[in-house]
Design a protein around this motif. Structure first.
Motif, PDB file in Angstrom:
ATOM      1  N   VAL A  21      34.513  -7.058  20.634  1.00 46.10           N
ATOM      2  CA  VAL A  21      33.591  -7.721  21.565  1.00 46.10           C
ATOM      3  C   VAL A  21      33.253  -6.763  22.698  1.00 46.10           C
ATOM      4  O   VAL A  21      32.084  -6.603  23.063  1.00 46.10           O
ATOM      5  N   LEU A  22      34.265  -6.121  23.247  1.00 42.44           N
ATOM      6  CA  LEU A  22      34.054  -5.259  24.409  1.00 42.44           C
ATOM      7  C   LEU A  22      33.272  -3.993  24.081  1.00 42.44           C
ATOM      8  O   LEU A  22      32.539  -3.478  24.931  1.00 42.44           O
ATOM      9  N   VAL A  23      33.380  -3.503  22.844  1.00 40.58           N
ATOM     10  CA  VAL A  23      32.710  -2.256  22.472  1.00 40.58           C
ATOM     11  C   VAL A  23      31.447  -2.505  21.647  1.00 40.58           C
ATOM     12  O   VAL A  23      30.347  -2.087  22.033  1.00 40.58           O
ATOM     13  N   PHE A  24      31.578  -3.185  20.517  1.00 36.53           N
ATOM     14  CA  PHE A  24      30.465  -3.333  19.581  1.00 36.53           C
ATOM     15  C   PHE A  24      29.502  -4.465  19.977  1.00 36.53           C
ATOM     16  O   PHE A  24      28.289  -4.259  20.013  1.00 36.53           O
ATOM     17  N   HIS A  25      30.033  -5.647  20.237  1.00 34.32           N
ATOM     18  CA  HIS A  25      29.218  -6.805  20.608  1.00 34.32           C
ATOM     19  C   HIS A  25      28.454  -6.522  21.898  1.00 34.32           C
ATOM     20  O   HIS A  25      27.228  -6.642  21.956  1.00 34.32           O
ATOM     21  N   GLN A  26      29.193  -6.135  22.932  1.00 33.82           N
ATOM     22  CA  GLN A  26      28.550  -5.867  24.219  1.00 33.82           C
ATOM     23  C   GLN A  26      27.718  -4.581  24.171  1.00 33.82           C
ATOM     24  O   GLN A  26      26.719  -4.470  24.880  1.00 33.82           O
ATOM     25  N   GLY A  27      28.117  -3.636  23.330  1.00 35.80           N
ATOM     26  CA  GLY A  27      27.313  -2.429  23.136  1.00 35.80           C
ATOM     27  C   GLY A  27      25.955  -2.757  22.531  1.00 35.80           C
ATOM     28  O   GLY A  27      24.920  -2.226  22.962  1.00 35.80           O
ATOM     29  N   MET A  28      25.939  -3.629  21.521  1.00 34.59           N
ATOM     30  CA  MET A  28      24.670  -4.053  20.928  1.00 34.59           C
ATOM     31  C   MET A  28      23.850  -4.822  21.955  1.00 34.59           C
ATOM     32  O   MET A  28      22.637  -4.632  22.049  1.00 34.59           O
ATOM     33  N   LEU A  29      24.502  -5.675  22.735  1.00 33.59           N
ATOM     34  CA  LEU A  29      23.777  -6.410  23.775  1.00 33.59           C
ATOM     35  C   LEU A  29      23.186  -5.441  24.796  1.00 33.59           C
ATOM     36  O   LEU A  29      22.043  -5.619  25.237  1.00 33.59           O
ATOM     37  N   ALA A  30      23.927  -4.408  25.155  1.00 34.35           N
ATOM     38  CA  ALA A  30      23.419  -3.394  26.093  1.00 34.35           C
ATOM     39  C   ALA A  30      22.188  -2.704  25.512  1.00 34.35           C
ATOM     40  O   ALA A  30      21.193  -2.494  26.221  1.00 34.35           O
ATOM     41  N   LEU A  31      22.242  -2.364  24.236  1.00 32.69           N
ATOM     42  CA  LEU A  31      21.103  -1.728  23.582  1.00 32.69           C
ATOM     43  C   LEU A  31      19.886  -2.653  23.589  1.00 32.69           C
ATOM     44  O   LEU A  31      18.779  -2.231  23.962  1.00 32.69           O
ATOM     45  N   LEU A  32      20.085  -3.902  23.207  1.00 32.09           N
ATOM     46  CA  LEU A  32      18.979  -4.863  23.175  1.00 32.09           C
ATOM     47  C   LEU A  32      18.414  -5.116  24.575  1.00 32.09           C
ATOM     48  O   LEU A  32      17.205  -5.300  24.736  1.00 32.09           O
ATOM     49  N   HIS A  33      19.289  -5.128  25.558  1.00 31.84           N
ATOM     50  CA  HIS A  33      18.846  -5.313  26.945  1.00 31.84           C
ATOM     51  C   HIS A  33      18.063  -4.081  27.420  1.00 31.84           C
ATOM     52  O   HIS A  33      17.031  -4.213  28.089  1.00 31.84           O
ATOM     53  N   THR A  34      18.529  -2.898  27.060  1.00 26.58           N
ATOM     54  CA  THR A  34      17.873  -1.651  27.467  1.00 26.58           C
ATOM     55  C   THR A  34      16.454  -1.542  26.916  1.00 26.58           C
ATOM     56  O   THR A  34      15.552  -1.064  27.608  1.00 26.58           O
ATOM     57  N   ILE A  35      16.256  -2.012  25.684  1.00 25.38           N
ATOM     58  CA  ILE A  35      14.914  -1.931  25.092  1.00 25.38           C
ATOM     59  C   ILE A  35      14.085  -3.183  25.401  1.00 25.38           C
ATOM     60  O   ILE A  35      13.036  -3.406  24.798  1.00 25.38           O
ATOM     61  N   ASN A  36      14.588  -4.010  26.327  1.00 22.17           N
ATOM     62  CA  ASN A  36      13.900  -5.230  26.770  1.00 22.17           C
ATOM     63  C   ASN A  36      13.677  -6.250  25.664  1.00 22.17           C
ATOM     64  O   ASN A  36      12.717  -7.016  25.703  1.00 22.17           O
ATOM     65  N   PHE A  37      14.580  -6.261  24.680  1.00 25.67           N
ATOM     66  CA  PHE A  37      14.500  -7.277  23.634  1.00 25.67           C
ATOM     67  C   PHE A  37      15.081  -8.592  24.126  1.00 25.67           C
ATOM     68  O   PHE A  37      14.661  -9.661  23.714  1.00 25.67           O
ATOM     69  N   THR A  38      16.073  -8.501  25.007  1.00 21.84           N
ATOM     70  CA  THR A  38      16.703  -9.698  25.569  1.00 21.84           C
ATOM     71  C   THR A  38      16.893  -9.509  27.070  1.00 21.84           C
ATOM     72  O   THR A  38      17.095  -8.384  27.541  1.00 21.84           O
ATOM     73  N   SER A  39      16.843 -10.618  27.777  1.00 32.14           N
ATOM     74  CA  SER A  39      17.102 -10.560  29.217  1.00 32.14           C
ATOM     75  C   SER A  39      18.594 -10.656  29.519  1.00 32.14           C
ATOM     76  O   SER A  39      19.021 -10.395  30.641  1.00 32.14           O
ATOM     77  N   ARG A  40      19.372 -11.036  28.500  1.00 27.18           N
ATOM     78  CA  ARG A  40      20.828 -11.125  28.693  1.00 27.18           C
ATOM     79  C   ARG A  40      21.396  -9.735  28.912  1.00 27.18           C
ATOM     80  O   ARG A  40      21.173  -8.828  28.118  1.00 27.18           O
ATOM     81  N   SER A  41      22.129  -9.569  29.980  1.00 28.18           N
ATOM     82  CA  SER A  41      22.731  -8.264  30.245  1.00 28.18           C
ATOM     83  C   SER A  41      24.163  -8.240  29.723  1.00 28.18           C
ATOM     84  O   SER A  41      24.816  -9.281  29.616  1.00 28.18           O
ATOM     85  N   PRO A  42      24.665  -7.055  29.385  1.00 28.46           N
ATOM     86  CA  PRO A  42      26.019  -6.946  28.849  1.00 28.46           C
ATOM     87  C   PRO A  42      27.080  -7.153  29.931  1.00 28.46           C
ATOM     88  O   PRO A  42      26.800  -7.039  31.121  1.00 28.46           O
TER      89      PRO A  42
END
Length: 148
Positions: A21-42
């Motif tokens: 969760v801390l590395v892969f899940h939140q890492g994917m969320l960070a990537l999606l947030h960085t490319i503005n796919f989601t407003s949810r931040s990691p």
């Protein structure tokens, strides 16, 4: 398998789920947030009910619980299907439970209100978690085998 090996596997599965969760899940969320796919931040630190635990730590705890489920079913997959099963298990099992069990319990709309970006985000971050958990559990098992 002896009870000690089984217990050790489940402890490692819980740890793998938490770390994933801390590395892969939140890492994917960070990537999606960085490319503005989601407003949810990691790494959200928003307190969760009922104990006020920061959301990222609550997610990590549940990642550990799902890691236990993965450890129970993973031996049934053949080597070549292991990675596909891990990805699909991660993407589907926790996501479907979140959409259709947890959301109604929290008076939230089913499946994130059927918003495509939110639905895809859930599938991707949980799929990343599943892959990460399987990878870490595999690495832990290999290391444990070498230490014997």
């Amino acid at each position: 398998m002896t009870q000690r090996i089984v217990l050790s596997r489940f402890i490692l599965a819980f740890i793998a789920g938490v770390i994933s969760v801390l590395v892969f899940h939140q890492g994917m969320l960070a990537l999606l947030h960085t490319i503005n796919f989601t407003s949810r931040s990691p790494y959200p630190m928003t307190p969760t009910a009922p104990f006020g635990i920061p959301q990222v730590f609550s997610s990590a705890l549940w990642g550990g619980v799902w890691g236990l489920v993965w450890a129970a079913i993973a031996p049934s997959f053949r080597r070549k299907n292991y990675w596909i099963a891990a990805l699909l298990f991660g993407a589907l099992a926790p996501t479907l439970v979140a959409w259709f069990v947890v959301a109604p319990l929290k008076s939230q709309p089913l499946a994130g209100g059927w918003q495509p970006a939110g639905m895809v985000t859930g599938l991707l971050v949980n799929g990343a978690w599943g892959f990460g958990t399987a990878l870490l559990l595999s690495l832990f098992a290999r290391r444990q085998a070498f230490s014997r």
